[in-house]
Design a protein around this motif. Structure first.
Motif, short mmCIF file in Angstrom:
data_model
loop_
_atom_site.label_atom_id
_atom_site.label_comp_id
_atom_site.label_asym_id
_atom_site.label_seq_id
_atom_site.Cartn_x
_atom_site.Cartn_y
_atom_site.Cartn_z
N LEU B 221 32.88 35.24 36.59
CA LEU B 221 33.19 33.86 36.20
C LEU B 221 32.22 33.33 35.16
O LEU B 221 32.45 32.30 34.54
CB LEU B 221 33.14 32.97 37.45
N ASN B 222 31.10 34.04 34.98
CA ASN B 222 30.08 33.58 34.04
C ASN B 222 30.11 34.47 32.80
O ASN B 222 29.47 35.51 32.75
CB ASN B 222 28.72 33.65 34.75
N PRO B 223 30.87 34.07 31.78
CA PRO B 223 31.13 34.96 30.65
C PRO B 223 29.89 35.29 29.82
O PRO B 223 29.94 36.19 28.99
CB PRO B 223 32.16 34.21 29.82
N SER B 224 28.79 34.60 30.04
CA SER B 224 27.63 34.87 29.19
C SER B 224 26.91 36.14 29.63
O SER B 224 26.09 36.68 28.87
CB SER B 224 26.66 33.68 29.24
N SER B 225 27.19 36.65 30.83
CA SER B 225 26.46 37.85 31.26
C SER B 225 27.17 39.11 30.78
O SER B 225 28.38 39.16 30.64
CB SER B 225 26.31 37.86 32.78
N LYS B 226 26.36 40.15 30.56
CA LYS B 226 26.90 41.43 30.07
C LYS B 226 27.80 42.07 31.11
O LYS B 226 28.81 42.68 30.80
CB LYS B 226 25.76 42.38 29.73
N ALA B 227 27.37 41.95 32.40
CA ALA B 227 28.16 42.55 33.48
C ALA B 227 29.54 41.89 33.52
O ALA B 227 30.56 42.57 33.71
CB ALA B 227 27.44 42.38 34.81
N ALA B 228 29.57 40.57 33.32
CA ALA B 228 30.85 39.87 33.36
C ALA B 228 31.77 40.38 32.27
O ALA B 228 32.96 40.60 32.49
CB ALA B 228 30.63 38.37 33.19
N MET B 229 31.22 40.60 31.08
CA MET B 229 32.02 41.12 29.98
C MET B 229 32.58 42.50 30.33
O MET B 229 33.74 42.80 30.07
CB MET B 229 31.19 41.23 28.69
N ALA B 230 31.71 43.30 30.98
CA ALA B 230 32.15 44.65 31.37
C ALA B 230 33.32 44.55 32.34
O ALA B 230 34.32 45.26 32.19
CB ALA B 230 31.00 45.41 32.00
N TYR B 231 33.22 43.65 33.33
CA TYR B 231 34.31 43.52 34.30
C TYR B 231 35.58 43.00 33.64
O TYR B 231 36.68 43.40 33.98
CB TYR B 231 33.90 42.59 35.45
#
Lengths: 230, 265
Positions: B221-231
């Motif tokens: 839900l937090n698009p600023s994190s790299k992990a979020a982008m990966a998911y």
């Protein structure tokens, strides 16, 4: 029984004795004559070195029991040792067994951790054996890929002559016959060995020969058509 | 008719639950109807990671044993209308449900949802068999550690025997860039070389994953994190889009530099 015709002929050779046995007479007569001949042989020096004996029975089928019987008679002389009993006759069952031992079983797959691939005869594996995977054969093992797991060759009779061949040899353990060797190299080090196997095949869709990574080829199922898949 | 995807790994603690929660969340973000199913009976976590623990009335075992209707056990997510959770029971164990019961529940869910994400427990016993019983597809999660890769290999072998499951795809989780840089972690190429299945995504180890799990907010839900982008990329690949392995490409540049330095290839 004509006394003139000898049923058992004892021939002396440099490397030992050869007993040539008549192939047409009754087996019972053969045993009687064998015992007589051995008993009569005064030149069999009781204190001499061990003499190896080869028995040629020609076109006579002799069973395992009969083999044992012959050995028993000859071994009653301490310095005689039966090296081989040679017969020209095989049963179908024995032939099948020999064929089984000599055949090459071709498999196209990856043997993954926890999987055991065991065959009678020689194994030709096209694909990898991953760490934790086991391949075993009564004969030789040939791996067209990387061998990173355990391979046991020669798990049948006379297994000590078996060989293990791998394109990338990085096994955790090897076993030939009853002898085991293990890899002292660090696991991570073994994993870093690189390889790229390629397989050429005719692609039906484009009508051309394509060269692809072997793992990709296995995945696409392009290899199995020429091999007996199990 | 929806698709059921099991998220599994063999080894514990590699991020199955986190992956399930985040993949479910990103698919819901794309407007798909998603149901998360926790099959880790006795050690349920998915509800906690999703922040839905306090809404559970009935669970998977209640449904299997006929104590409630399937719809009654589904917990609606507080953020998305289209995201639901079927929680595991906490008071019993894995033997309280059979693979065929599980398959029946998943088949029923497939009628109502686009995607059913099944969070598999660690191990290869009954819990694994339950989780796989109703699945059409499988995602194997591994970390760049030898032990984890070894277990993933075992699981892939077991999944290949499940005829109804399509060839599994791989997520490499918890990649630590500084360890990659020092060469102390298995490289992605090496993992792919051993496992030889399709890669569906790689996820950088991110401290935010832990803090967001603790808050009950999936990091996706937090698009600023790299992990979020990966998911999010993984979600798009599940939907059939061709998304380049953005992170991998970035690191490949790095790999090539290292290889060049070492004089390899």
């Amino acid at each position: 029984m004509p006394a003139t015709q000898s049923l058992v002929t004892i021939k002396g050779r440099k490397d030992g004795l050869v007993l040539v046995m008549n192939e047409a007479c009754a087996y019972r007569d053969l045993l009687i004559e064998l015992k007589e001949k051995l008993a009569a042989s005064t030149n069999l020096d009781q204190n001499g070195p061990v003499i190896s004996v080869k028995i040629e029975v020609g076109n006579r089928y002799i069973s395992t029991d009969q083999r044992d019987q012959l050995k028993q008679i000859i071994h009653s002389y301490d310095h005689l040792k039966v090296e081989a009993i040679h017969s020209n006759v095989l049963t179908y069952a024995e032939l099948d067994q020999i064929k089984e031992q000599e055949k090459i079983v071709t498999m196209v797959r990856i043997v993954r951790s926890g999987q055991v691939l065991s065959v009678q005869g020689n194994l030709l594996l096209i694909g990898d054996v991953n760490p934790g995977g086991v391949v075993s054969a009564s004969g030789n093992i040939y791996v067209l890929g990387s061998l990173r797991g355990v391979a046991s060759a020669g798990q049948g009779e006379d297994g000590n002559n078996a060989v293990i061949v791998a394109s990338i040899m990085a096994p955790t353990q090897l076993k030939i016959g009853e002898t085991i060797s293990r890899n002292e190299r660090n696991t991570a080090e073994v994993l870093t060995e690189r390889h790229r196997f390629e397989c050429a095949y005719l692609d039906d869709h484009i009508g051309k020969i394509v060269i692809d990574h072997i793992q990709a080829t296995i995945k696409k199922g392009n290899l199995p058509f020429t091999f007996n898949k199990m | 008719m929806g698709e059921a995807i099991v998220v599994t790994s063999g080894k514990g603690g590699v991020g199955k639950t986190t992956t399930s929660a985040n993949v479910g969340t990103v698919l819901a973000l794309q407007g798909k109807k998603v149901c998360l199913v926790d099959t880790d009976i006795g050690l349920r976590n998915l509800d906690v990671v999703m922040g839905l623990e306090n809404r559970i009335i009935y669970d998977l075992v209640d449904v299997a044993q006929g104590r409630c209707k399937l719809n009654q056990a589904l917990v609606k997510d507080k953020r998305f209308e289209c995201l639901s959770l079927l929680p595991a029971a906490q008071t019993t164990d894995k033997d309280s449900i059979q693979p065929d019961q599980m398959k029946k529940i998943i088949d029923t869910l497939k009628a109502d949802f686009d995607y059913i994400i099944i969070d598999c427990p660690a191990g290869i016993e009954r819990g694994f068999k339950n989780a796989v019983a109703g699945a059409d597809h499988a995602i194997v999660v591994t970390t760049p550690e030898i032990s984890s890769v070894r277990d993933a290999d075992r699981i892939i072998g077991l999944l290949e025997q499940e005829k109804q499951v399509s060839p599994p795809r791989l997520i490499i989780n918890r990649i630590r860039q500084h360890l990659l840089k020092s060469g102390e972690m298995l490289e992605i190429d090496e993992i792919m070389n051993i496992l030889a299945i399709d890669l569906i995504g790689i996820v950088i180890d991110d401290d935010g994953v832990i803090s967001s799990s603790n808050k009950g907010e999936p990091i996706a839900l937090n698009p600023s994190s790299k992990a979020a982008m990966a998911y999010r990329n993984i979600g798009r690949r599940i939907l059939g889009e061709t998304v380049p392995l953005m992170d991998l490409d970035e690191k490949q540049g790095f790999f090539h530099r290292v290889k060049a330095l070492l004089g390899m290839r």
